[in-house]
Design a protein around this motif. Structure first.
Motif, PDB file in Angstrom:
ATOM      1  N   LYS A  25      15.725 -10.259  -0.340  1.00  9.75           N
ATOM      2  CA  LYS A  25      16.351  -9.836  -1.589  1.00  9.75           C
ATOM      3  C   LYS A  25      15.468  -8.844  -2.342  1.00  9.75           C
ATOM      4  N   LEU A  26      16.127  -7.926  -3.039  1.00  4.78           N
ATOM      5  CA  LEU A  26      15.447  -7.000  -3.933  1.00  4.78           C
ATOM      6  C   LEU A  26      15.549  -7.556  -5.351  1.00  4.78           C
ATOM      7  N   LYS A  27      14.413  -7.608  -6.061  1.00  2.00           N
ATOM      8  CA  LYS A  27      14.406  -8.089  -7.437  1.00  2.00           C
ATOM      9  C   LYS A  27      13.711  -7.068  -8.326  1.00  2.00           C
ATOM     10  N   THR A  28      14.342  -6.751  -9.455  1.00  2.00           N
ATOM     11  CA  THR A  28      13.775  -5.792 -10.396  1.00  2.00           C
ATOM     12  C   THR A  28      13.895  -6.323 -11.822  1.00  2.00           C
ATOM     13  N   GLU A  29      13.083  -5.761 -12.701  1.00  2.00           N
ATOM     14  CA  GLU A  29      13.145  -6.089 -14.126  1.00  2.00           C
ATOM     15  C   GLU A  29      12.828  -4.836 -14.927  1.00  2.00           C
ATOM     16  N   ILE A  30      13.696  -4.492 -15.847  1.00  2.00           N
ATOM     17  CA  ILE A  30      13.490  -3.358 -16.748  1.00  2.00           C
ATOM     18  C   ILE A  30      13.387  -3.901 -18.163  1.00  2.00           C
ATOM     19  N   GLU A  31      12.332  -3.518 -18.878  1.00  2.00           N
ATOM     20  CA  GLU A  31      12.132  -4.018 -20.232  1.00  2.00           C
ATOM     21  C   GLU A  31      12.200  -2.876 -21.239  1.00  2.00           C
ATOM     22  N   PHE A  32      12.987  -3.078 -22.284  1.00  2.00           N
ATOM     23  CA  PHE A  32      13.066  -2.174 -23.416  1.00  2.00           C
ATOM     24  C   PHE A  32      12.333  -2.843 -24.575  1.00  2.00           C
ATOM     25  N   GLY A  59       5.803   2.869 -30.365  1.00  2.00           N
ATOM     26  CA  GLY A  59       7.030   3.152 -31.089  1.00  2.00           C
ATOM     27  C   GLY A  59       8.262   2.770 -30.321  1.00  2.00           C
ATOM     28  N   GLY A  60       8.081   2.277 -29.139  1.00  2.00           N
ATOM     29  CA  GLY A  60       9.190   1.900 -28.283  1.00  2.00           C
ATOM     30  C   GLY A  60       8.831   2.227 -26.851  1.00  2.00           C
ATOM     31  N   GLU A  61       9.336   1.464 -25.917  1.00  2.00           N
ATOM     32  CA  GLU A  61       8.911   1.650 -24.540  1.00  2.00           C
ATOM     33  C   GLU A  61       9.977   1.152 -23.587  1.00  2.00           C
ATOM     34  N   VAL A  62      10.159   1.878 -22.511  1.00  3.64           N
ATOM     35  CA  VAL A  62      11.015   1.429 -21.416  1.00  3.64           C
ATOM     36  C   VAL A  62      10.139   1.345 -20.178  1.00  3.64           C
ATOM     37  N   LYS A  63      10.054   0.156 -19.575  1.00  3.39           N
ATOM     38  CA  LYS A  63       9.157  -0.046 -18.440  1.00  3.39           C
ATOM     39  C   LYS A  63       9.894  -0.702 -17.285  1.00  3.39           C
ATOM     40  N   LEU A  64       9.558  -0.253 -16.089  1.00  3.48           N
ATOM     41  CA  LEU A  64       9.977  -0.957 -14.882  1.00  3.48           C
ATOM     42  C   LEU A  64       8.922  -2.016 -14.625  1.00  3.48           C
ATOM     43  N   GLU A  65       9.171  -3.227 -15.131  1.00  2.00           N
ATOM     44  CA  GLU A  65       8.169  -4.283 -15.055  1.00  2.00           C
ATOM     45  C   GLU A  65       7.911  -4.726 -13.625  1.00  2.00           C
ATOM     46  N   GLN A  66       8.982  -4.976 -12.886  1.00  4.64           N
ATOM     47  CA  GLN A  66       8.783  -5.409 -11.505  1.00  4.64           C
ATOM     48  C   GLN A  66       9.867  -4.866 -10.598  1.00  4.64           C
ATOM     49  N   ASN A  78       6.601 -18.248   1.553  1.00  2.00           N
ATOM     50  CA  ASN A  78       7.455 -17.109   1.247  1.00  2.00           C
ATOM     51  C   ASN A  78       6.573 -15.942   0.807  1.00  2.00           C
ATOM     52  N   ILE A  79       7.141 -14.732   0.821  1.00  2.00           N
ATOM     53  CA  ILE A  79       6.344 -13.533   0.555  1.00  2.00           C
ATOM     54  C   ILE A  79       7.090 -12.620  -0.416  1.00  2.00           C
ATOM     55  N   ARG A  80       6.354 -12.099  -1.397  1.00  2.00           N
ATOM     56  CA  ARG A  80       6.830 -11.010  -2.237  1.00  2.00           C
ATOM     57  C   ARG A  80       5.944  -9.800  -1.981  1.00  2.00           C
ATOM     58  N   ALA A  81       6.558  -8.623  -1.902  1.00  2.00           N
ATOM     59  CA  ALA A  81       5.796  -7.392  -1.693  1.00  2.00           C
ATOM     60  C   ALA A  81       6.344  -6.311  -2.609  1.00  2.00           C
ATOM     61  N   GLY A  82       5.445  -5.661  -3.361  1.00  2.00           N
ATOM     62  CA  GLY A  82       5.850  -4.631  -4.311  1.00  2.00           C
ATOM     63  C   GLY A  82       5.148  -4.840  -5.636  1.00  2.00           C
ATOM     64  N   ARG A  83       5.858  -4.635  -6.727  1.00  4.95           N
ATOM     65  CA  ARG A  83       5.325  -4.877  -8.068  1.00  4.95           C
ATOM     66  C   ARG A  83       5.936  -6.166  -8.599  1.00  4.95           C
ATOM     67  N   MET A  84       5.084  -7.155  -8.885  1.00  5.93           N
ATOM     68  CA  MET A  84       5.608  -8.468  -9.257  1.00  5.93           C
ATOM     69  C   MET A  84       4.717  -9.114 -10.313  1.00  5.93           C
ATOM     70  N   LYS A  85       5.190 -10.203 -10.832  1.00  3.70           N
ATOM     71  CA  LYS A  85       4.508 -10.920 -11.904  1.00  3.70           C
ATOM     72  C   LYS A  85       3.393 -11.802 -11.352  1.00  3.70           C
ATOM     73  N   LEU A  86       2.250 -11.796 -12.068  1.00  2.45           N
ATOM     74  CA  LEU A  86       1.175 -12.737 -11.782  1.00  2.45           C
ATOM     75  C   LEU A  86       1.321 -13.921 -12.724  1.00  2.45           C
ATOM     76  N   ASN A 120       0.756  -4.508  -8.537  1.00  2.00           N
ATOM     77  CA  ASN A 120       1.264  -4.074  -7.235  1.00  2.00           C
ATOM     78  C   ASN A 120       0.471  -4.739  -6.120  1.00  2.00           C
ATOM     79  N   GLY A 121       1.181  -5.267  -5.133  1.00  2.00           N
ATOM     80  CA  GLY A 121       0.483  -5.898  -4.032  1.00  2.00           C
ATOM     81  C   GLY A 121       1.375  -6.819  -3.244  1.00  2.00           C
ATOM     82  N   ILE A 122       0.779  -7.910  -2.785  1.00  2.07           N
ATOM     83  CA  ILE A 122       1.509  -8.883  -1.974  1.00  2.07           C
ATOM     84  C   ILE A 122       1.206 -10.285  -2.500  1.00  2.07           C
ATOM     85  N   GLN A 123       2.208 -11.141  -2.423  1.00  4.89           N
ATOM     86  CA  GLN A 123       2.104 -12.473  -3.001  1.00  4.89           C
ATOM     87  C   GLN A 123       2.706 -13.500  -2.047  1.00  4.89           C
TER      88      GLN A 123
END
Length: 370
Positions: A25-32, A59-66, A78-86, A120-123
């Motif tokens: 599965k692909l998982k993403t998070e965008i934060e405003f 003053g405001g931010e849009v980020k691709l968190e993961q 199980n394995i996660r690869a990419g940008r993810m939460k610690l 960014n890395g592997i988990q």
């Protein structure tokens, strides 16, 4: 110190995903944050004389968190690869507005280390014996040029440049023991280590600067009672050398350039009880009066010629109420008093007075999760 009245749309997180197969599965998070993008000048009230600082993202931010690929292989591996939460601290788990009591995210953890910590890395992660959950990660690390008196390693999170430096990897691990029926009833420990000298923008430091973090946590949510507690201890190698190197950095880098403590210490605990359950156990709404205590010091100990600044020893008491008008919608209100240590010198005796600066704030908000 008087703090101005303010309004803020703190953040909106959107989670998008796609299932390639049942196990990939692909998982993403965008934060405003704070309503959008822009630039502003912020008054830092915790600096001794008040300090204005300009931040492009404030003053405001849009980020691709993961954004990562999640390979679910077996319950125990199980394995996660990419940008993810610690998940190094409890605030990384209990991060939805319906999961924590205050109108803003947990202060102690937010002031000492990155909150919303994504790398960014592997988990590798999984569960075993039905009660234990683990996570082991190899990711990019911190940049010691962002370390400071107030925030210790917090602003070492590499976010200032388009790409992050990966000259030194970070290694982290966490283990939780689950008890009770609710998924938010567990206790655990975590650890993190990284040489933050190698990831500086320039090769201006010949010594290593290992960051070592250790945390312990517990959270309990069973019936009408909710409780959580966190303890955190950190060590920074050669903090006096980093302080000297950071003082020479360019203004354009946008870092504090203040002396850095060798050790940081923090503890926090809160408790709340759904009083509506006393009168009507099956009531759909919930009302939690709560209290929280936090103590943290980002210059708990210093080394070399770095002088300990007492003002960075902070004690916070928070009292408030959460009213769940719907399981996924909560109205929040709290009153907070924060004491900062003082470095004020009595002109007659030439001794520190020990007087503490106090900040009192009242806050209201509404949060939702879906």
């Amino acid at each position: 110190m008087n703090i101005k009245d303010k309004f803020d749309a703190e953040r909106l997180n959107l989670y998008l995903g796609y299932s390639f197969t049942d196990k990939i599965k692909l998982k993403t998070e965008i934060e405003f944050e704070h309503g959008g993008t822009g630039s502003t000048i912020e008054l830092d009230t915790q600096e001794e004389f008040g300090e204005y600082e300009q931040e492009v993202e404030a003053g405001g931010e849009v980020k691709l968190e993961q954004v990562h690929i999640d390979f679910t292989i077996q319950p125990y591996f199980n394995i996660r690869a990419g940008r993810m939460k610690l998940h190094l601290n409890l605030a990384q788990d209990i991060d939805r507005p319906t999961q924590y009591f205050t109108t803003h995210r947990q202060e102690m953890e937010n002031e000492i280390m990155p909150l919303g910590w994504y790398e960014n890395g592997i988990q590798f992660y999984g569960t075993f014996l039905n009660t234990f959950r683990y996570e082991v990660s190899v990711t990019n690390g911190l940049d010691s040029s962002g370390f400071s008196s107030r925030g210790w390693i917090k602003n070492g999170h590499q976010q200032r440049f388009e790409m992050v430096n990966g000259n030194s990897f970070a290694y982290s691990a966490r283990l939780d023991y689950k008890f009770g029926k609710n998924k938010y009833s567990y206790a655990g420990i975590s650890a993190y280590i990284n040489d933050a000298a190698a990831n500086r923008p320039k090769n201006d430091m010949e010594y290593s600067a290992y960051v070592s973090l250790f945390t312990a946590h517990i959270t309990y949510e069973e019936g009408p009672l909710r409780f959580s507690a966190v303890g955190l201890y950190g060590d920074l190698q050669n903090s006096h050398i980093i302080s000297r190197k950071n003082a020479l950095l360019s203004n354009k880098l946008g870092v504090k350039r203040t002396p850095i403590g060798k050790n940081a210490l923090g503890i926090s605990a809160d408790i709340g009880y759904d009083v509506l359950s006393i009168f009507s156990p099956n009531h759909k709404q919930k009302l939690y009066p709560f209290v929280r205590y936090e103590y943290y010091d980002t210059m708990y100990q210093t080394e070399g010629n770095v002088v300990k600044k007492s003002r960075w020893e902070r004690t916070v008491y928070t009292f408030g109420m959460n009213w769940f008008i719907h399981p996924n919608i909560v109205y929040k209100v709290h009153y907070q008093t924060r004491k900062l240590g003082s470095d004020h010198i009595d002109p007659i005796t030439s001794l520190k007075t020990g007087d503490k600066q106090r900040e009192n704030t009242f806050s209201m908000g509404i949060g939702f999760s879906f």
